[in-house]
Scaffold this active site. Sequence first.
Site, mmCIF file in Angstrom:
data_model
loop_
_atom_site.group_PDB
_atom_site.id
_atom_site.type_symbol
_atom_site.label_atom_id
_atom_site.label_comp_id
_atom_site.label_asym_id
_atom_site.label_seq_id
_atom_site.Cartn_x
_atom_site.Cartn_y
_atom_site.Cartn_z
ATOM 1 N N SER A 158 0.792 -1.161 -0.056
ATOM 2 C CA SER A 158 0.043 -0.127 0.041
ATOM 3 C C SER A 158 0.662 1.351 -0.109
ATOM 4 C CB SER A 158 -1.000 -0.067 1.113
ATOM 5 O OG SER A 158 -1.520 1.006 1.379
ATOM 6 N N LYS A 159 0.415 2.256 -0.971
ATOM 7 C CA LYS A 159 1.059 3.529 -0.591
ATOM 8 C C LYS A 159 0.596 4.403 0.520
ATOM 9 C CE LYS A 159 2.653 7.337 -3.618
ATOM 10 N NZ LYS A 159 4.178 6.979 -3.688
ATOM 11 N N ALA A 160 0.758 3.956 1.728
ATOM 12 C CA ALA A 160 0.365 4.402 3.151
ATOM 13 C C ALA A 160 1.324 5.315 3.547
ATOM 14 C CB ALA A 160 0.290 3.070 4.063
#
Length: 292
Positions: A158-160
């Site tokens: 995830s691009k968290a």
Amino acid sequence: MVDATFDDRDGFIWFDGALRPWRDANVHVLTHAMHYASAVFEGMRCYGGKVFALEQHNQRLIESAQILGFKLPWTREQIDAAVNETIAANALVDCYVRPIAWRGSEQMGVSAQRTKPHLAIACWEWGAYFGPEALAKGLRLNIAPWRRPAPYTAPTKSKAAGLYMICTMSKHAAEDAGYNDALMLDWRGQVAEATGANIFFLKDGKLHTPTPDCFLDGITRRTVIGLAKQRGIEIVERVIWPEELENFEQAFLTGSAAEVTPLAEIGPWRFEVGALTRQLAADYSDLVNGRR
């Protein structure tokens, strides 16, 4: 505008379905994302009025939110349209675009089941991420003091927002020491990426790049791999150890912000800002600007 802070600007930000004046696009201090990092984001660039890889970026945004356990109430097509609406409202042609989705302030505590998902989209003029001089001479990187976590300890697909805390700390440490950025190793000590971009190395006519098993397989990364293959360049995705860096001839970063940026050094290792790196940078520029 160059010196304007990001909270005090003219323009509009798309916020939960409608455009708001830039200065009014605010959230509550008890927003869950502020306290528990329950936010995901994207970064993309608009060239000549067209966003490169718009659908891919917004699909990843949706999937990143799902990995963190919340579902956005907007379709990818609606988010695509919102991005274009925001760019038009700000009368921009070439710009950087930042969508961000997060959990709101309806519930406070680690649990977040009652929070509502929110989405905002901002855009602004932004030239070369590292500046023209760095592009010409190549960047100087040191080795980050923090390492990319193992995929069983964090949602690395995830691009968290929370995954970038160590990126900020590592980049600050690099800049404080006179470098442009930092090379991050992973939890095993293998080469991973820079603080906000993927990395490639050239040796004997082949491009080597770390296997993205604990960091994002970037959209620009995949694009550059495709461009290199079109030129007949072999791509080797593999484990790369830091001690191998002394044997590489060229090195460069890839990312939506960084685009294709050459490296001159990483710690004690030096690299040539060579013809292949410059060619791939030109190929990428031609692609995103619609010249190929």
